[in-house]
Design a protein around this motif. Structure first.
Motif, PDB file in Angstrom:
ATOM      1  N   VAL A 181       0.816  -1.224   0.000  1.00 17.57           N
ATOM      2  CA  VAL A 181       0.000   0.000   0.000  1.00 17.57           C
ATOM      3  C   VAL A 181       0.847   1.271   0.000  1.00 17.57           C
ATOM      4  CG1 VAL A 181      -1.730   1.341   1.271  1.00 17.57           C
ATOM      5  CG2 VAL A 181      -1.938  -1.158   1.143  1.00 17.57           C
ATOM      6  N   TRP A 182       1.814   1.375   0.913  1.00 18.57           N
ATOM      7  CA  TRP A 182       2.503   2.642   1.130  1.00 18.57           C
ATOM      8  C   TRP A 182       3.771   2.763   0.286  1.00 18.57           C
ATOM      9  CZ3 TRP A 182       1.195   7.070   3.474  1.00 18.57           C
ATOM     10  CH2 TRP A 182       0.124   7.053   4.390  1.00 18.57           C
ATOM     11  N   LEU A 183       3.925   3.911  -0.375  1.00 18.79           N
ATOM     12  CA  LEU A 183       5.137   4.282  -1.091  1.00 18.79           C
ATOM     13  C   LEU A 183       5.809   5.419  -0.329  1.00 18.79           C
ATOM     14  CD1 LEU A 183       3.689   4.543  -4.740  1.00 18.79           C
ATOM     15  CD2 LEU A 183       4.474   2.481  -3.531  1.00 18.79           C
ATOM     16  N   ASP A 184       7.115   5.309  -0.126  1.00 18.01           N
ATOM     17  CA  ASP A 184       7.856   6.349   0.574  1.00 18.01           C
ATOM     18  C   ASP A 184       8.852   6.997  -0.371  1.00 18.01           C
ATOM     19  OD1 ASP A 184       8.665   7.582   3.303  1.00 18.01           O
ATOM     20  OD2 ASP A 184      10.576   6.938   2.435  1.00 18.01           O
ATOM     21  N   THR A 185       8.769   8.307  -0.519  1.00 20.81           N
ATOM     22  CA  THR A 185       9.684   9.041  -1.371  1.00 20.81           C
ATOM     23  C   THR A 185      10.060  10.346  -0.672  1.00 20.81           C
ATOM     24  OG1 THR A 185      10.029   9.881  -3.620  1.00 20.81           O
ATOM     25  CG2 THR A 185       7.818  10.162  -2.695  1.00 20.81           C
ATOM     26  N   ALA A 186      10.732  11.239  -1.394  1.00 27.51           N
ATOM     27  CA  ALA A 186      11.093  12.555  -0.868  1.00 27.51           C
ATOM     28  C   ALA A 186      11.398  13.467  -2.036  1.00 27.51           C
ATOM     29  CB  ALA A 186      12.316  12.464   0.059  1.00 27.51           C
ATOM     30  N   ASN A 187      11.200  14.757  -1.822  1.00 25.36           N
ATOM     31  CA  ASN A 187      11.442  15.676  -2.935  1.00 25.36           C
ATOM     32  C   ASN A 187      12.922  15.801  -3.277  1.00 25.36           C
ATOM     33  OD1 ASN A 187      12.252  17.234  -0.729  1.00 25.36           O
ATOM     34  ND2 ASN A 187      11.207  19.091  -1.409  1.00 25.36           N
ATOM     35  N   CYS A 188      13.811  15.354  -2.396  1.00 25.08           N
ATOM     36  CA  CYS A 188      15.246  15.446  -2.675  1.00 25.08           C
ATOM     37  C   CYS A 188      15.823  14.194  -3.318  1.00 25.08           C
ATOM     38  CB  CYS A 188      16.014  15.742  -1.390  1.00 25.08           C
ATOM     39  SG  CYS A 188      16.001  14.393  -0.193  1.00 25.08           S
ATOM     40  N   TYR A 189      15.026  13.140  -3.486  1.00 23.92           N
ATOM     41  CA  TYR A 189      15.556  11.876  -4.038  1.00 23.92           C
ATOM     42  C   TYR A 189      15.737  11.975  -5.540  1.00 23.92           C
ATOM     43  CZ  TYR A 189      14.359   9.510   0.402  1.00 23.92           C
ATOM     44  OH  TYR A 189      14.276   9.124   1.710  1.00 23.92           O
ATOM     45  N   SER A 190      16.927  11.566  -6.054  1.00 18.80           N
ATOM     46  CA  SER A 190      18.144  11.452  -5.268  1.00 18.80           C
ATOM     47  C   SER A 190      19.178  12.374  -5.902  1.00 18.80           C
ATOM     48  CB  SER A 190      18.693  10.039  -5.274  1.00 18.80           C
ATOM     49  OG  SER A 190      17.909   9.142  -4.551  1.00 18.80           O
ATOM     50  N   TYR A 191      19.274  13.586  -5.367  1.00 18.54           N
ATOM     51  CA  TYR A 191      20.125  14.599  -6.003  1.00 18.54           C
ATOM     52  C   TYR A 191      21.590  14.181  -6.053  1.00 18.54           C
ATOM     53  CZ  TYR A 191      21.708  16.268  -1.387  1.00 18.54           C
ATOM     54  OH  TYR A 191      22.251  16.369  -0.129  1.00 18.54           O
TER      55      TYR A 191
ATOM     56  N   HIS B  34      23.684  20.712  -7.178  1.00 18.60           N
ATOM     57  CA  HIS B  34      24.984  20.262  -6.666  1.00 18.60           C
ATOM     58  C   HIS B  34      25.464  21.069  -5.466  1.00 18.60           C
ATOM     59  CE1 HIS B  34      25.342  17.758 -10.263  1.00 18.60           C
ATOM     60  NE2 HIS B  34      25.122  18.823 -11.008  1.00 18.60           N
ATOM     61  N   SER B  35      24.571  21.774  -4.800  1.00 14.98           N
ATOM     62  CA  SER B  35      24.981  22.613  -3.665  1.00 14.98           C
ATOM     63  C   SER B  35      24.177  22.248  -2.425  1.00 14.98           C
ATOM     64  CB  SER B  35      24.786  24.098  -3.993  1.00 14.98           C
ATOM     65  OG  SER B  35      25.555  24.476  -5.104  1.00 14.98           O
ATOM     66  N   PRO B  36      24.630  21.246  -1.635  1.00 12.51           N
ATOM     67  CA  PRO B  36      23.879  20.828  -0.445  1.00 12.51           C
ATOM     68  C   PRO B  36      23.594  21.961   0.524  1.00 12.51           C
ATOM     69  CG  PRO B  36      25.576  19.221  -0.963  1.00 12.51           C
ATOM     70  CD  PRO B  36      25.819  20.402  -1.866  1.00 12.51           C
ATOM     71  N   GLU B  37      24.466  22.975   0.533  1.00  9.02           N
ATOM     72  CA  GLU B  37      24.233  24.099   1.457  1.00  9.02           C
ATOM     73  C   GLU B  37      23.010  24.924   1.070  1.00  9.02           C
ATOM     74  OE1 GLU B  37      27.212  25.394  -1.700  1.00  9.02           O
ATOM     75  OE2 GLU B  37      26.877  23.646  -0.418  1.00  9.02           O
ATOM     76  N   SER B  38      22.451  24.672  -0.118  1.00 14.06           N
ATOM     77  CA  SER B  38      21.265  25.412  -0.559  1.00 14.06           C
ATOM     78  C   SER B  38      19.969  24.675  -0.245  1.00 14.06           C
ATOM     79  CB  SER B  38      21.338  25.667  -2.071  1.00 14.06           C
ATOM     80  OG  SER B  38      21.114  24.465  -2.812  1.00 14.06           O
ATOM     81  N   ALA B  39      20.023  23.621   0.580  1.00 11.86           N
ATOM     82  CA  ALA B  39      18.828  22.842   0.902  1.00 11.86           C
ATOM     83  C   ALA B  39      17.708  23.743   1.404  1.00 11.86           C
ATOM     84  CB  ALA B  39      19.153  21.779   1.944  1.00 11.86           C
ATOM     85  N   GLU B  40      16.489  23.408   1.027  1.00  7.64           N
ATOM     86  CA  GLU B  40      15.330  24.280   1.198  1.00  7.64           C
ATOM     87  C   GLU B  40      14.982  24.634   2.641  1.00  7.64           C
ATOM     88  OE1 GLU B  40      12.009  21.938  -0.348  1.00  7.64           O
ATOM     89  OE2 GLU B  40      12.970  20.185   0.490  1.00  7.64           O
ATOM     90  N   GLY B  41      15.214  23.745   3.597  1.00  3.86           N
ATOM     91  CA  GLY B  41      14.878  24.045   4.983  1.00  3.86           C
ATOM     92  C   GLY B  41      13.406  23.835   5.296  1.00  3.86           C
ATOM     93  N   LEU B  42      13.002  24.323   6.488  1.00  2.00           N
ATOM     94  CA  LEU B  42      11.632  24.097   6.964  1.00  2.00           C
ATOM     95  C   LEU B  42      10.918  25.395   7.346  1.00  2.00           C
ATOM     96  CD1 LEU B  42      11.989  20.875   9.174  1.00  2.00           C
ATOM     97  CD2 LEU B  42      10.952  21.067   6.902  1.00  2.00           C
ATOM     98  N   SER B  43      11.254  26.484   6.675  1.00  2.00           N
ATOM     99  CA  SER B  43      10.461  27.696   6.866  1.00  2.00           C
ATOM    100  C   SER B  43       9.076  27.467   6.266  1.00  2.00           C
ATOM    101  CB  SER B  43      11.122  28.884   6.178  1.00  2.00           C
ATOM    102  OG  SER B  43      11.087  28.719   4.759  1.00  2.00           O
ATOM    103  N   GLU B  44       8.130  28.309   6.638  1.00  2.00           N
ATOM    104  CA  GLU B  44       6.778  28.157   6.079  1.00  2.00           C
ATOM    105  C   GLU B  44       6.812  28.238   4.556  1.00  2.00           C
ATOM    106  OE1 GLU B  44       2.250  29.923   6.670  1.00  2.00           O
ATOM    107  OE2 GLU B  44       3.978  31.081   7.385  1.00  2.00           O
TER     108      GLU B  44
END
Length: 311
Positions: free
Chosen positions: A37-47, A90-100
């Motif tokens: 039933v469940w699929l697990d993904t992420a918006n960063c997969y797989s930079y 290609h810039s991990p330091e630019s990760a989006e974060g958790l702001s609103e």
């Protein structure tokens, strides 16, 4: 925790990068046929393995599969994550974060790639202490109120932060996090040994205590240790090299033989016996078929006690 029986979750991290779309389609089809039933993904997969240097490949493959399989959206539930996708390739330091703003933009991108109007579970992929926790809590709760996601959860967060977030949600009158996702498996590293894999957080006793007290769902990742239980060419990391690991693996072989199961199946059954939903990545159909068959493996209290004593 949830009252539903624990389930195998299909991890799709490598879809569209290490796993070609046509092979991913076969795995997804097999998973559904097998009752998954469940699929697990992420918006960063797989930079980190995508030549473009940004995420989204996994979600795009799932979206293409959904379009190619009319009615599949009624069969599967989709969990995705925000926090780690790169704003600059290609810039991990630019990760989006958790702001609103980042949370809302992140899930909007996920919905577009998946081709759906909502997800069933949205995770905060990791902490972002540069943003007030209340801001993140309100952003996630607001998405539930809008129907963008049905449930929300925290991955790789310590128990105290999860409980603080739940308290803030109650104060603000928004939906709280109700699910935890952490790394967990039958073998354990040496006590206090650092986790070399960046961003991973091991499930601890206080996480299970919180989950059982507050009836939170618990998902585990890296449950099969990247194939280390069954592949000689995939040794366990050095932090797992201690006498307890050897004892546990001996018991694992004994129990697998007694139950006519594979090592992987016993590990998955051990997790589900504790009420944990294990995430299983697959690059071949036979791997997900093996994992789904673990639902038929029944561990008794005596088996569980033997594993506990071996540690």
């Amino acid at each position: 925790m949830e009252t539903t029986d624990p389930r195998i979750v299909l991890g799709t991290m490598d879809f569209g990068t290490r796993v070609a779309p046509d092979q991913a389609f076969e795995i997804l089809d097999s998973f559904v046929v097998g009752g998954g039933v469940w699929l697990d993904t992420a918006n960063c997969y797989s930079y980190w393995t995508d030549p473009r240097g940004v995420g989204g490949a996994s979600e795009r493959v799932i979206g293409a599969w959904l379009r190619a399989r009319p009615g599949a959206r009624d069969t599967v539930r989709i969990a995705t994550k925000v926090r780690h996708n790169l704003l600059v390739p290609h810039s991990p330091e630019s990760a989006e974060g958790l702001s609103e703003r980042a949370v809302h933009a992140g899930v909007e991108g996920s919905l577009e790639r998946l081709g759906v109007d909502h997800v069933d579970l949205l995770w905060a992929h990791a902490e972002d202490r540069s943003v007030p926790l209340e801001e993140t809590v309100v952003a996630f709760g607001g998405l539930v109120a809008k129907g963008v996601t049905l449930r929300i959860g925290a991955a790789n967060h310590p128990a105290w932060r999860v409980e603080r977030a739940r308290s803030l949600a109650r104060e603000r009158g928004v939906e709280p996090w109700t699910s935890l996702q952490l790394r967990h498996s039958l073998v354990q590293p040496r006590p206090l040994a650092p986790v070399p894999e960046g961003g991973h957080r091991l499930l601890a006793a206080e996480d299970l205590d919180l989950a059982r007290s507050e009836r939170l769902a618990v998902w585990s990742y890296s449950s099969l240790m990247w194939g280390s239980y069954v592949r000689a060419d995939k040794p366990l990391p050095p932090t797992y090299d201690h006498p307890g690991t050897a004892r546990v693996l001996t018991v694992l072989d004994d129990v697998a033989g007694e139950l006519s199961a594979t090592r992987n199946q016993v590990v998955l059954a051990w997790l589900m016996q504790q009420g944990i939903d294990p995430i299983v990545g697959a690059s071949r159909v036979e791997q997900i078929e093996e994992a789904l068959a673990a639902r038929r493996v029944r561990l008794g209290d005596e088996h569980v006690a033997r594993f506990a004593a071996a540690r």
